[in-house]
Design a protein around this motif. Structure first.
Motif, PDB file in Angstrom:
ATOM      1  N   VAL A  60       0.849  -1.192   0.000  1.00  0.00           N
ATOM      2  CA  VAL A  60       0.000   0.000   0.000  1.00  0.00           C
ATOM      3  C   VAL A  60       0.885   1.243   0.000  1.00  0.00           C
ATOM      4  CG1 VAL A  60      -1.860   1.198   1.207  1.00  0.00           C
ATOM      5  CG2 VAL A  60      -1.685  -1.298   1.359  1.00  0.00           C
ATOM      6  N   PHE A  61       0.586   2.181  -0.891  1.00  0.00           N
ATOM      7  CA  PHE A  61       1.330   3.448  -0.938  1.00  0.00           C
ATOM      8  C   PHE A  61       0.343   4.602  -0.813  1.00  0.00           C
ATOM      9  CE2 PHE A  61       3.893   0.314  -3.095  1.00  0.00           C
ATOM     10  CZ  PHE A  61       5.113   0.472  -2.447  1.00  0.00           C
ATOM     11  N   VAL A  62       0.458   5.313   0.295  1.00  0.00           N
ATOM     12  CA  VAL A  62      -0.428   6.446   0.551  1.00  0.00           C
ATOM     13  C   VAL A  62       0.360   7.719   0.287  1.00  0.00           C
ATOM     14  CG1 VAL A  62      -1.836   7.622   2.275  1.00  0.00           C
ATOM     15  CG2 VAL A  62      -1.666   5.125   2.307  1.00  0.00           C
ATOM     16  N   PHE A  63      -0.147   8.552  -0.624  1.00  0.00           N
ATOM     17  CA  PHE A  63       0.493   9.841  -0.925  1.00  0.00           C
ATOM     18  C   PHE A  63      -0.292  10.925  -0.202  1.00  0.00           C
ATOM     19  CE2 PHE A  63       0.720   7.173  -4.844  1.00  0.00           C
ATOM     20  CZ  PHE A  63       1.987   6.684  -4.596  1.00  0.00           C
ATOM     21  N   SER A  64       0.412  11.765   0.548  1.00  0.00           N
ATOM     22  CA  SER A  64      -0.276  12.781   1.332  1.00  0.00           C
ATOM     23  C   SER A  64       0.578  14.041   1.414  1.00  0.00           C
ATOM     24  CB  SER A  64      -0.578  12.240   2.735  1.00  0.00           C
ATOM     25  OG  SER A  64       0.631  11.948   3.408  1.00  0.00           O
ATOM     26  N   THR A  65       0.002  15.074   2.024  1.00  0.00           N
ATOM     27  CA  THR A  65       0.735  16.317   2.257  1.00  0.00           C
ATOM     28  C   THR A  65       0.822  16.470   3.762  1.00  0.00           C
ATOM     29  OG1 THR A  65      -0.669  17.146   0.487  1.00  0.00           O
ATOM     30  CG2 THR A  65       0.825  18.722   1.497  1.00  0.00           C
ATOM     31  N   GLY A  66       2.011  16.729   4.258  1.00  0.00           N
ATOM     32  CA  GLY A  66       2.094  16.787   5.706  1.00  0.00           C
ATOM     33  C   GLY A  66       2.970  17.899   6.219  1.00  0.00           C
ATOM     34  N   ARG A  67       2.628  18.335   7.429  1.00  0.00           N
ATOM     35  CA  ARG A  67       3.510  19.269   8.122  1.00  0.00           C
ATOM     36  C   ARG A  67       4.552  18.420   8.829  1.00  0.00           C
ATOM     37  NH1 ARG A  67       1.789  24.038   7.215  1.00  0.00           N
ATOM     38  NH2 ARG A  67      -0.408  24.568   7.253  1.00  0.00           N
TER      39      ARG A  67
END
Ligand SMILES: [Cu+2]
Length: 621
Positions: free
Chosen positions: A495-502
């Motif tokens: 599973v590869f989750v792409f996200s934007t994070g601080r």
């Protein structure tokens, strides 16, 4: 809605607000929101005649007591200006005679008022005060738009008052009597592009139209992107069928084997699509853009410094939402049965999702899954990641997930792509029904979400308390539904989750599985892998995933989109380069027979460079 007495009072208040409008706008007409249900113009002897004007207007994206902007808008002569512009809707082959009048003190260029398919570059220039007559025949049936610019810029670069110069242009197939809804999606920006107001049919949530349907109804929506950015249009609770797509000039009505199932559809500036769906469950649902920037309370209308209290408190029930969001109520067919009561035959499987908070640490939120039926170690002890643990469910199995909020903020979890009852869909103050809407999960409180997922696939759980704090600090994770009898096999199922994070102290970053620099993954040659991709970034609607081996592109096989298996015919090998918009998922199958290095590259418009996910292929067996 409401009872008649209250409505009368409201009308008086609106009238009062109209009378005391600020002096600088007193000479401008107010633009009305266009629900695109009534076509403009008139048809005489199969000839369609339309008188269109381009004027200045005052626009209230919310209600008439709220913030406003002076903009340019289309109007049908003798009527109020409209945002979006007057609906042009005629049968194929209709002769059109349009009179265009530019009432603005500056010149304007109008696009799209011609036969389709046509030349996207063809425009009509009108000097200040000029009137032009256009004659053409409505071409191929489809969903199109017309739009105008005062800056001479293409649709994707318009800004300021010209952004509201857009209207729907629908050409119906001969002999049909279409029953549908037309949504024109727009973005207003200031001249510096620093502030945006996202709108749909001229309004920002919660002032957008609230649509009502009945269980079992056949629903058809046409969506037109007249804005300068792409959108990722997401429907809660149901899959929809993408029935046609267009680029503004050409329109392709899909045949049955071209149609695809989706819960999120990407739409580029100037493009259109058509979707059909059948609501099977009553309750309140949402249709919205999944880009956080387009579904948040517009700061342009609610400056943050002026309102120290979070908007979600003030606009109770909107969970911090604004902009490009439509509310949909599905009424039961029989008034006596509000929800389908499924007979409980076995005890449901029970899971617990704990959300805790580590002030001043990464991750700010920590998610932990307690599964009494699993012997697997708690998911708690891994390197700091802005990512929740995978939740693995089984198709057809009744499941209860208790979400326990141990943080200092309210929250809510949406089970993205799962077909469930409205009350468990997770939008505080909205999902559920008129009698009982989903509560926000207060600090210290729990909410039990019930679901029996009807299909196996790759889904997402994420906060729907949509302030950037929660979505940018790891309040999301993969939700995987397996076929009965299957067990999740992390050796072959990646599973590869792409996200934007601080990811402080590095600031805002794009992340793969919750980290900016993912470790290499070891894979074996001659082994078939299922790769599951999830885009839960805040705004990266144009994210791309590609895969190369020894710097050469590889082939993989597409299996599913948004959790829906692709038809057997579409499960073909293709170059490993995939568009994955916000709020969508994709499953592919990949096998390598070569040992050595391979890498997955993830790119998005707002982030410079790429994120690499390295792989090492070692000999299998
Ligand atoms: Cu959007």
């Amino acid at each position: 809605m409401g009872h008649p007495g209250r409505f009368a009072v409201m009308s008086v208040l609106l009238l009062a607000a109209t009378l005391v409008r600020p002096a600088e706008n007193s000479s401008l007409p107010v633009a009305t929101a266009n629900d695109n249900r009534t076509a403009a113009g008139k048809i005489n002897n199969k000839k369609f005649e339309l008188h269109l004007e381009i004027r200045e207007a005052t626009w209230y994206p919310e209600d008439e007591g709220g913030g406003h902007r002076d903009v340019y808008a289309f109007a049908e002569a003798g009527h109020q200006p409209q945002i979006s512009g007057p609906l042009i809707r005629v049968p194929e082959g209709t002769e059109i005679q349009a009179f265009l009048r530019n009432v603005l003190p500056i010149e304007v260029k109008v696009y799209g008022l011609h036969s389709h398919p046509g030349d996207a570059q063809e425009s009509v220039m009108l000097a200040a005060g000029e009137t032009r007559e256009l004659k053409f025949v409505a071409g191929e049936a489809g969903t199109y738009l017309y739009w105008a610019t005062t800056s001479g810029k293409p649709i994707k670069d318009r800004k300021g008052p010209e952004t509201t110069l857009s209207g729907a242009f629908v050409v119906d197939p001969r002999g049909t009597n279409a029953h549908d809804e037309v949504f024109v999606v727009g973005l207003w920006s200031d001249a510096a592009f620093s502030q945006q107001i996202a709108w749909i049919n001229g309004k920002s949530w919660p002032f957008t139209s609230h649509l009502s349907f009945t269980v079992g109804e056949n629903i058809r929506w046409r969506v037109i992107n007249a804005s300068f950015e792409p959108h990722a249009m997401h429907l809660h609770g149901f899959f929809f069928t993408v029935a046609g797509v267009g680029d503004g000039e050409h329109y392709q009505q899909f045949s049955d084997n071209q149609k695809r199932q989706a819960v999120t559809e990407q739409i580029d500036p100037g493009h259109t699509f058509e979707m059909t769906w059948v609501p099977e469950r009553a309750g309140n649902w949402l249709f919205h853009c999944h880009m956080l920037v387009h579904m948040s309370v517009p700061e342009a209308l609610h400056p943050k410094e002026a309102k120290p209290v979070a908007h979600e408190m003030e606009q109770s029930g909107s969970a911090g939402m604004g902009g490009l969001v439509i509310g949909v109520t599905v009424l039961p067919r029989e008034m006596s049965a509000p929800t389908s009561a499924v007979a409980i035959t076995t005890a449901p499987r029970k899971l617990q999702l704990l959300i805790s908070e580590n002030p001043d640490k990464i991750p700010l939120y920590q998610l932990e899954l307690n599964d009494p039926t699993s012997s697997a170690e708690s998911s708690k002890k891994h390197a700091p990641r802005l990512l929740g643990p995978p939740i693995v469910l089984t198709r057809g199995e009744q499941t209860e997930i208790e979400v326990k909020n141990l943080t200092t903020n309210p929250t809510a979890i949406h089970w993205h792509g799962i077909e469930l009852e409205s009350f468990y869909d997770g939008v505080p103050g909205w999902t559920g029904s008129g009698q009982q809407t989903t509560p926000a999960i207060a600090p210290g409180a729990s909410f039990v979400a019930r679901m029996t997922p009807p299909r196996a696939g790759t889904f997402i759980y994420h906060t729907h308390w949509h302030d950037d704090l929660q979505l940018m600090n790891g309040l999301y994770g993969p939700l995987i539904v397996l076929e009965p009898g299957q067990t999740f096999d992390p050796e072959h199922d990646k599973v590869f989750v792409f996200s934007t994070g601080r990811y402080a102290p590095l600031g805002l970053m794009m992340l793969v599985n919750g980290v900016p620099e993912p470790d290499p993954v070891e894979l074996k040659t001659g082994t078939r892998y299922r790769l599951r991709f999830i885009n839960i970034t805040t705004n990266e609607s144009d994210l791309r995933v590609s895969f190369t081996s020894d710097e050469l592109p590889v082939q993989w096989k597409l299996l599913a989109r948004d959790g829906a298996d692709l038809p057997q015919l579409s499960r073909t090998f293709s170059a490993a380069n995939l568009a994955l918009t916000v709020g969508s998922t994709c499953d592919v199958e990949y096998q390598s027979d070569r040992e050595g290095y391979a890498e997955m590259q993830v790119s998005a418009r707002s982030f410079e460079g790429l994120i690499m996910q390295p792989f090492n292929f070692v000999a299998g067996k």
